[in-house]
Scaffold this motif. Structure first.
Motif, short mmCIF file in Angstrom:
data_model
loop_
_atom_site.label_atom_id
_atom_site.label_comp_id
_atom_site.label_asym_id
_atom_site.label_seq_id
_atom_site.Cartn_x
_atom_site.Cartn_y
_atom_site.Cartn_z
N VAL A 1 6.51 -2.90 7.30
CA VAL A 1 7.73 -2.72 6.82
C VAL A 1 7.34 -1.69 5.98
CG1 VAL A 1 9.40 -4.59 7.80
CG2 VAL A 1 9.39 -3.60 5.09
N ALA A 2 8.58 -0.05 5.41
CA ALA A 2 7.80 0.58 5.48
C ALA A 2 8.93 1.11 4.61
CB ALA A 2 6.99 2.03 5.95
N THR B 1 9.32 5.11 11.09
CA THR B 1 9.14 3.45 11.31
C THR B 1 8.88 2.86 12.76
OG1 THR B 1 10.93 3.08 9.80
CG2 THR B 1 9.05 2.67 8.24
N PRO B 2 9.81 2.93 13.44
CA PRO B 2 9.85 2.23 14.88
C PRO B 2 9.34 2.64 15.67
CG PRO B 2 12.18 2.92 14.16
CD PRO B 2 11.41 3.37 12.84
N GLN C 1 1.30 -1.24 -0.07
CA GLN C 1 0.00 -0.25 0.03
C GLN C 1 1.08 1.60 0.30
OE1 GLN C 1 -2.11 0.38 3.91
NE2 GLN C 1 -3.24 1.90 3.11
N GLU C 2 0.42 1.81 -1.01
CA GLU C 2 0.95 3.26 -1.35
C GLU C 2 0.52 4.24 0.63
OE1 GLU C 2 0.50 7.23 -3.32
OE2 GLU C 2 2.99 6.14 -4.13
N VAL C 3 1.41 4.75 1.10
CA VAL C 3 1.29 5.93 2.61
C VAL C 3 2.14 6.70 2.74
CG1 VAL C 3 1.25 3.52 3.77
CG2 VAL C 3 3.86 3.90 3.87
N MET D 1 6.07 3.55 0.14
CA MET D 1 5.09 1.74 0.16
C MET D 1 5.38 1.10 1.37
SD MET D 1 4.98 0.29 -2.98
CE MET D 1 3.50 -0.11 -3.04
N ALA D 2 4.01 0.27 2.08
CA ALA D 2 4.43 0.01 3.23
C ALA D 2 3.82 -1.65 2.61
CB ALA D 2 2.61 0.14 4.78
N PHE D 3 4.67 -2.32 2.98
CA PHE D 3 4.85 -3.93 2.89
C PHE D 3 4.53 -5.01 4.18
CE2 PHE D 3 7.26 -1.83 -0.37
CZ PHE D 3 6.90 -2.47 -1.23
#
Ligand code: FAD
Length: 246
Positions: free
Chosen positions: A75-76, A126-127, A18-20, A25-27
């Motif tokens: 993850v992104a 991310t974290p 998904q595009e965030v 992108m996030a997977f």
């Protein structure tokens, strides 16, 4: 002392993408049974028999952006035009990667009397997404402050979600700042410019001495570490993780 988790090698299935944010992108991957991590830790993702490769090889480190309470692992990343990311972008759902981890000890301190101040540059969020969602879900007592710097709102992954999270956690304060708001098509009413000690002290007045966590591209991490030290904060209270490769 680092978190007491043991790293292993897993095969993980890609289940969602998904595009965030613009170009970001996030997977999401199936979470292996018994996979345990502490929010703030990262994994090494390796492509299995990719159709192309480059000098950096088939693996990259990614912080886990999902909370431990979520069913899947997320993850992104910024989708730059590298062999690894071209392959990742084109992978069919259901395909597998090799994942090793968790690694790292950038995790929330135990003492709730010390506030945590998270300083994130762009994808360095991310974290902190993992740590903030976990804190809200577990109703942790720590005071938490997120200062989140991006060029424009369009570039800021999870912006609305992290702002809205203040409703779920009364101990959490969100401060967003944009360094190029004039280049945006969205209106922005928050802070502008880089994160500076002056911006921090406006919000952190009357707050107990915090522990700082700084994550982002190496230049941002080095710059903020220096300005925090110059502003008189103790080096022991500044924890950093540089996303090398940016
Ligand atoms: C502990 C840790 C956690 C990390 N967590 C994350 C995370 O959550 N999300 C994330 O996205 N990354 C994370 N990273 C960084 C990640 O591992 C990659 O290095 C990064 O995503 C860059 O990968 P790449 O394939 O785009 O570039 P690489 O192929 O790795 O690039 C190598 C070099 O090429 C140059 N380069 C490549 N493409 C471009 C371009 N388009 N413009 C300018 N220069 C370019 C850069 O100078 C770079 O140094 C983390 C790193 C570490 C060490």
């Amino acid at each position: 002392m680092g978190p007491s988790t043991h790293s292993h090698i897993y095969t993980v299935k890609l289940i969602h993408r998904q595009e965030v944010a613009e170009g970001t992108m996030a997977f999401r991957f199936e979470k292996p049974a018994h996979f345990v991590f502490v929010p703030g830790q990262f994994v090494d993702m390796t492509l299995v028999d990719p159709p192309e490769t480059d000098a950096e090889g088939n693996g990259r480190a990614f912080s886990i952006a999902s909370g431990p309470h979520e069913d899947t692992l997320m993850v992104a990343t910024r989708m730059r035009d590298t062999a690894f990311k071209r392959v990742l972008r084109g992978m069919p759902l259901g395909a597998t990667l090799q994942m090793e981890g968790p690694f790292g000890n950038l995790v929330l301190h135990a003492d709730p009397a010390r506030p945590a101040v998270f300083l994130a540059g762009g994808i360095g969020i991310t974290p902190f997404r993992s740590m903030l969602l976990h804190a809200a879900a577990q109703k942790l007592p720590h005071r938490l402050f997120l200062f989140y710097s991006n060029r424009r709102p369009e570039d800021a992954p999870f912006l609305d979600e992290l702002q809205a999270l203040q409703r779920d956690n009364p101990h959490y304060t969100f401060v967003g700042t944009m360094t190029a708001p004039d280049k945006s098509s969205r209106s922005w009413k928050g802070e502008t410019g880089f994160i500076t000690p002056a911006m921090l002290s406006k919000v952190l007045m009357n707050v107990a001495p915090p522990i700082f966590y700084v994550v982002g591209p190496p230049g941002m991490v080095t710059g903020l570490r220096t300005s925090l030290k110059d502003a008189g904060f103790n080096e022991r209270d500044i924890r950093t993780e540089a996303f090398t490769g940016y």
